[in-house]
Design an enzyme around this catalytic site. Structure first.
Site, mmCIF file in Angstrom:
data_model
loop_
_atom_site.group_PDB
_atom_site.id
_atom_site.type_symbol
_atom_site.label_atom_id
_atom_site.label_comp_id
_atom_site.label_asym_id
_atom_site.label_seq_id
_atom_site.Cartn_x
_atom_site.Cartn_y
_atom_site.Cartn_z
ATOM 1 N N ARG A 85 -7.238 58.258 17.499
ATOM 2 C CA ARG A 85 -8.091 58.299 18.687
ATOM 3 C C ARG A 85 -9.092 57.144 18.600
ATOM 4 N NH1 ARG A 85 -9.289 64.548 20.400
ATOM 5 N NH2 ARG A 85 -7.323 65.423 19.629
ATOM 6 N N ARG B 226 -2.429 74.468 27.417
ATOM 7 C CA ARG B 226 -2.472 73.224 28.201
ATOM 8 C C ARG B 226 -1.813 72.121 27.390
ATOM 9 N NH1 ARG B 226 -6.014 70.727 24.814
ATOM 10 N NH2 ARG B 226 -7.655 72.040 23.965
#
Ligand code: ADP
Length: 452
Positions: A343, A296
């Site tokens: 992040r 993915r």
């Protein structure tokens, strides 16, 4: 077969990745359908899509993981394809199959390939056969503690027991000596059984101070494969990534070329299509060993986009439309400069306890070489039901030093009020002399948080 452009795509996801996919669709002139849970009614992905459908309550099992609801939404809105993003149903072979039988293109690899890659010890066996270096370990699922003891004796302690169907950094147990093995084997099986769909575990050599290195793949549906270099994701907490960069300060040009040759063969042989990531661990001597494939798009894909100039999400969509890599890519793949991603999680930067709630003030940095992928805005509410990723801050520089400096100034201009975020921790990481020297491994974060 000539490629057929999609007219409308449903995004089976939420948060920043849903916004990211919507952006790619808009640039390709494709209509978008967002799906959302009751907790995400006011999320930006709902606002930015052309259509939006509520698929259920906050709980993921009854919304973002509910295959029947998502397929109904796709049928009602008459979409050509579904982009699954990452997490949720993105590596669910059953979901990819249902899409196929419903006449909807799943933007990802074929169901049988997802299945092969999803069972980690099968993927390991496959890669070993293809000549990709793999950590010593069990040839398949570990059938008994006795088999584990025998193998560990040969390989040498410590070893690690891992769930075959594991993910998200969960389902792993380190075993330091033979006494610990039998009880850990049973516990690992129990944990795997309750957390994942299968109680199968396998065993591999444990590397004490590894670096996490992963290679980005693009493969079209005509047998062509490109390797878009590597990312380093060694700055992790609880086996989950916090900061990623490309290229890795530890990978040599020779190593990159060698791994790329082996991967090209393996990916072609597997019939793998669309985007994917092949993850490796680097041992203390600098050797790379395969650990798993993520079938993915990854959270950290933007660092590769910066250094290659290739839009990975648009490439995914165009591959699914049947286009060739030759048509999609601007030219030969080249890595230029350096990129870092931080992040920005809604969490306490010391304890990592999630910090959901209302964002009362939100200002994102900009300027040359700075990218922010987010779904958040002033006054939005971070729901407690999903992962804690609020934004990704990505910088680009002509070299690593410039990318670091740019990240430091951008973090200083990133304002998030009302909740705790990982920004203060990211600032400490960026200021660390060892980080700046490229000298770190997956244990690095412990110096900021104490042993866990
Ligand atoms: P997941 O699918 O849950 O992310 P991975 O197999 O990708 O699991 O491993 C996640 C992280 O766990 C790695 O980046 C590394 O930090 C640690 N890890 C996994 N396998 C090993 C190993 N054999 N030795 C040391 N650390 C490991």
């Amino acid at each position: 077969m000539p490629s057929v452009p999609f007219k409308k795509i449903l995004i089976a996801n939420r948060g920043e990745i849903a916004v990211r996919v919507i952006s790619a669709c808009k640039e390709l002139g494709i209509q978008t359908v967002a799906v959302y849970s009751e907790a995400d009614r006011y999320s930006s992905h709902v606002r930015f899509a052309d259509q939006a459908i509520c698929i259920g309550p906050a709980k993921s099992a009854r919304s973002y993981l509910d295959i029947a609801s998502i397929i109904s939404a796709a049928e009602i809105t008459n979409v050509d394809a579904i982009h699954p993003g990452y997490g949720f149903l993105s590596e669910n072979a059953g979901f990819a199959e249902v899409c196929e039988t419903s006449g909807i293109k799943f933007i990802g690899p074929r169901p049988d390939v997802i299945r092969l890659m999803g069972v980690k010890e099968r993927a390991r066996a496959f890669m070993r056969e293809m000549g990709v270096p793999v950590l010593p370990g069990s040839p398949g699922v570990l059938t008994s503690a006795e088999e584990g003891l025998e193998l560990a004796e040969k390989i040498g302690y410590p070893v690690i027991l891992k769930a075959s169907a594991g993910g998200g950094g969960r389902g792993m147990r380190v075993v330091n000596n033979p006494d610990e093995l039998p009880s850990n084997f049973i516990q690992a099986q129990n944990e795997a059984g309750s957390a994942f769909s299968s109680a199968d575990v396998y065993l591999e050599k444990y590397i004490g101070a590894p670096r996490h290195i992963e290679f980005q793949i693009l493969a079209d549906e005509h047998g062509n494969v490109e390797i878009l270099g590597e990312r380093e994701c060694s700055v992790q907490r609880r086996h989950q990534k916090l900061l990623e960069e490309s290229p890795s300060p530890a990978v040599t040009d020779k190593q990159r070329a060698e791994i790329s040759v082996a991967l090209r063969k393996a990916i072609t042989h597997a019939g793998y299509t669309n985007a994917g990531t092949v993850e490796f661990l680097m041992d203390e001597k600098g050797n790379l060993y395969f650990i798993e494939v993520n079938a993915r798009v990854q959270v950290e894909h933007p660092v590769t986009e910066f250094v290659t100039g290739i839009d990975i999400v648009k490439s995914q969509i165009r591959i699914a439309q049947g286009e060739t890599l030759k048509e999609i890519l601007p030219g030969p793949v080249e890595l230029r400069g350096h990129s870092i991603e931080c992040r920005i999680n809604a969490e306490n930067p010391v304890t990592f306890v999630p910090s959901p709630g209302r964002i009362t003030g939100f200002h994102v940095p900009g300027g040359i070489g700075v990218r922010v992928d987010t779904w958040a805005y002033t006054d939005c509410v971070i729901p407690p039901f999903y992962d804690s990723l609020v934004a990704k801050l990505i910088t680009y520089g002509s070299d690593r030093t410039e990318a670091i400096r740019r990240m430091q100034r951008a973090l200083g201009m990133f304002i998030v009020e009302g909740i705790h975020t990982s920004i203060p921790l990211q600032q400490k990481i960026l200021a660390d002399p060892d980080f700046q020297a490229g000298n770190f491994d997956t244990n690095f974060i412990k110096r900021f948080t104490g042993p866990k």
